[in-house]
Design an enzyme around this catalytic site. Structure first.
Site, PDB file in Angstrom:
ATOM      1  N   ASP A  34      -8.268  -0.342 -11.401  1.00 40.49           N
ATOM      2  CA  ASP A  34      -7.881   0.278 -12.827  1.00 40.49           C
ATOM      3  C   ASP A  34      -8.350  -0.687 -13.865  1.00 40.49           C
ATOM      4  O   ASP A  34      -8.146  -0.719 -14.868  1.00 40.49           O
ATOM      5  CB  ASP A  34      -6.322   0.476 -12.951  1.00 40.49           C
ATOM      6  CG  ASP A  34      -5.963   1.760 -12.293  1.00 40.49           C
ATOM      7  OD1 ASP A  34      -6.852   2.662 -11.781  1.00 40.49           O
ATOM      8  OD2 ASP A  34      -4.801   2.233 -12.203  1.00 40.49           O
ATOM      9  N   LYS A  58     -20.716  36.550  -7.449  1.00 42.25           N
ATOM     10  CA  LYS A  58     -20.941  35.642  -8.456  1.00 42.25           C
ATOM     11  C   LYS A  58     -19.804  35.125  -8.751  1.00 42.25           C
ATOM     12  O   LYS A  58     -18.855  35.718  -9.775  1.00 42.25           O
ATOM     13  CB  LYS A  58     -21.503  36.798  -9.660  1.00 42.25           C
ATOM     14  CG  LYS A  58     -22.786  37.556  -9.306  1.00 42.25           C
ATOM     15  CD  LYS A  58     -23.433  38.239 -10.341  1.00 42.25           C
ATOM     16  CE  LYS A  58     -22.416  39.277 -10.575  1.00 42.25           C
ATOM     17  NZ  LYS A  58     -23.357  40.565 -11.910  1.00 42.25           N
ATOM     18  N   CYS A 112       0.187   8.080  -6.677  1.00 39.41           N
ATOM     19  CA  CYS A 112       0.036   9.284  -7.041  1.00 39.41           C
ATOM     20  C   CYS A 112       1.191  10.231  -6.858  1.00 39.41           C
ATOM     21  O   CYS A 112       1.487  11.495  -7.482  1.00 39.41           O
ATOM     22  CB  CYS A 112      -1.149   9.986  -7.040  1.00 39.41           C
ATOM     23  SG  CYS A 112      -2.685   8.996  -7.636  1.00 39.41           S
ATOM     24  N   SER A 128       0.887  -1.416   0.025  1.00 35.60           N
ATOM     25  CA  SER A 128      -0.073  -0.132   0.032  1.00 35.60           C
ATOM     26  C   SER A 128       0.845   1.344  -0.136  1.00 35.60           C
ATOM     27  O   SER A 128       1.498   1.416   0.950  1.00 35.60           O
ATOM     28  CB  SER A 128      -0.646   0.042   1.332  1.00 35.60           C
ATOM     29  OG  SER A 128      -1.744   1.190   1.221  1.00 35.60           O
TER      30      SER A 128
END
Length: 558
Positions: free
Chosen positions: A291, A443, A49, A45
């Site tokens: 994957d 906004k 990434c 583990s």
């Protein structure tokens, strides 16, 4: 969910994201289950990434990448972990897997009541002479990262060629530049980051060029030049040769489905393992995650392979629980939500791009908004470009892309959440978002994109596509005279927006008209002025000259 006491044996093939999540969730749901995990690599583990950032020394401590060790799995979760053990076959009738101990070559059988496959994917290595040379690398696991890191520091390559301009390729380019290595980037498609639409990707290309990265786009690898047992250059299809002391391949991954295929499990049209909403394969006693599987892709409601850590972890949690107690929530659709940092900018995407919508035959429209990641009057505001894609019939949001130094992650995550619940552009326009000057605007950029989409749908101000042909149109450039220095559309009539009402007599109200400014905001105002004075056919060029330039960078059509 009730805690269950059941001495079933759950065997998990593969660790990392999906397998490790499945194992720990299974334990949390069933304290009595016998849980065994086999991993053929050295580490069960780890944060894959984070590997590029370890190579580039941004992550300095190797131990930080080790999410969990076999000892932790055993002590905290009572999970039996065997690294460097490869499951070589599945005997479904007997509910047994054959396992090879890689250190000795010995093979033994392990019975199971439930089996979870998390084999992941393998980097694609083109079948070319030289691809196996010691200075040609792929990046899949911590051992690969160690090898790349050692080679860079010990051999001190002056020139590195990175093949593939996807997420891994761009991360590696950034990190190699960080440690002072001259880098070339090679990509078969005409742009970096293929998941993005071209004009958004071109913003990232400009960032790469500004950082001194040599780009070779739309050019494939034809072979490798070699000398003394090492690759010395990458020969391209165009005939060019990129000199390199080191090559890193990041051209994609292939799902590791051999074990599943040999076991007779059903594979999908995209080449991944077919699973249901509980991650069960065509054999209900066998699950698959990560994957190697095909998830339900939200925007099209069709199966797709999406090799991302987030879905793998969520799928592992569901499979682990269902394998442990025969019940679990269903796997939610996946939208391919992802982000990458490339030097001073981030590029984020979720859902469909316009090119993907066309490939699927989906009717889609899009608008661009260029704004600030927080209130424009507050110091430090950074320009953020957002592209919103939507269905003109259902008004549902289909996807979004964001590029900028700050704020891309927040906006894409909001759009991904909206899409998960079937939200429309009007839902997006009405979202109640946090606002304070250091964090956002009253906004928000998202609101502005939604307003532009609603204006387009309601025929208030139709949006002319950024790559639209303007031949035969009356094009009115409403920027200031000084802004024209950066280029303009050939044949455009220049009337600054604040002079437009006084110069209407210079225009033909009967002619199809397109207004254009830098980003689209003043063009919208101009379009409304023209419509208010009897111009019936008026569009605003969405994204304005800024995005028009990125849509046509090769010929300078600004």
């Amino acid at each position: 969910m009730q805690d269950k006491r059941d001495r079933r044996t759950i065997v998990i093939v593969g660790g990392v994201a999906g397998g490790a999540s499945a194992a720990t969730r299974a334990r949390r749901c069933n304290e009595d289950a016998h849980i065994i995990m086999y991993e053929k690599d050295k580490h069960v583990s780890f944060a894959n990434c984070g590997l590029p950032y370890y190579v580039g020394d941004e992550i300095r401590e190797r131990s930080k990448l080790l999410v969990a060790t076999p000892e932790l799995f055993e002590k905290r979760f009572n999970i039996e972990v065997h690294t460097e053990h490869e499951v070589v076959s599945v005997h479904r009738d007997a509910k047994v897997v054959s396992v090879k101990r890689l250190s000795t070559g010995e093979t033994f059988d392990q019975p199971y009541d439930r089996l979870i496959l998390a084999p992941g994917a393998t980097p694609i290595r083109p079948p070319m002479e030289g691809v196996d040379r010691p200075n040609v690398f792929t990046l899949r696991n911590l051992v690969d990262a160690d090898r790349i890191r050692s080679f860079v520091r010990e051999r001190k390559p002056e020139r590195v060629a990175v093949v593939g301009a996807g997420f891994i390729g761009l991360e590696m380019v950034e990190q190699l530049k960080r440690i002072g290595v001259q880098t070339s980037l090679i990509e078969l498609t005409p742009q970096v980051l293929p998941p993005l639409d071209a004009e958004m990707a071109h913003i990232i290309e400009a960032e790469l060029i500004a950082e001194g990265i040599e780009l070779h786009l739309g050019d494939g690898v034809a072979g490798f030049e070699q000398d003394c047992g090492l690759v010395t250059g990458v020969a391209l299809s165009s005939g060019a040769v990129i000199e390199a002391d080191m090559v890193i391949l990041g051209i994609g991954v292939r799902p590791a489905t051999q074990l599943a295929a040999e076991a007779g499990l059903e594979l999908g049209q995209m080449g991944g393992i077919t699973v249901n909403a509980h991650m069960q394969t065509s054999d209900p006693w066998i699950y698959a995650v990560g994957d190697a599987v095909e998830y339900q892709y939200g925007p099209t409601e069709t199966p797709a392979r999406i090799a991302l850590a987030g879905p793998a972890n969520r799928a592992g949690r569901i499979a682990g629980q269902h394998a442990a107690i025969d019940e679990a929530d269903e796997m939610a659709p996946v939208y391919g939500t992802s982000i990458v940092r490339v030097f001073g900018k981030a590029a984020a995407v979720t859902g469909l791009s316009m090119k993907l919508a066309r490939r699927f035959g989906r009717d889609a429209r899009s608008v661009f908004v260029v704004g600030r990641h927080h209130a424009g009057y507050f110091p430090g505001g950074r320009e953020l470009i957002l592209k919103l894609i939507y269905d003109p019939k259902t008004e549902k949001v289909l996807g979004a892309q964001a590029v900028g130094p700050e704020g891309a992650d927040k906006r894409i995550d909001i759009v991904a959440t909206l899409m998960r619940f079937g939200g429309t552009v009007r839902d997006l326009a009405g979202l109640d978002l946090a606002y304070a000057p250091p964090y956002g605007s009253a906004k928000d950029v998202l609101h502005m994109a939604a307003f532009a989409a609603c204006n387009d749908l309601d025929d208030v101000t139709p949006a002319a596509p950024i790559d639209a042909s303007l031949d035969g149109k009356q094009v009115i450039d409403v920027r200031t005279k000084q802004e024209l220095i950066g280029g303009s559309i050939p044949g455009a009539k220049h009337i600054p927006v604040d002079e437009l009402r006084d110069r209407l007599g210079e225009l033909d109200a009967a002619k199809p008209t397109v207004t254009v400014c830098r980003s689209g905001q003043r063009g919208h105002i101009a379009a409304r002025i023209l419509r208010g004075h009897g111009f019936a056919d008026v569009e605003d060029l969405t994204g304005g000259m800024l995005m028009r330039h990125h849509a046509f960078p090769e010929n300078g059509k600004a």
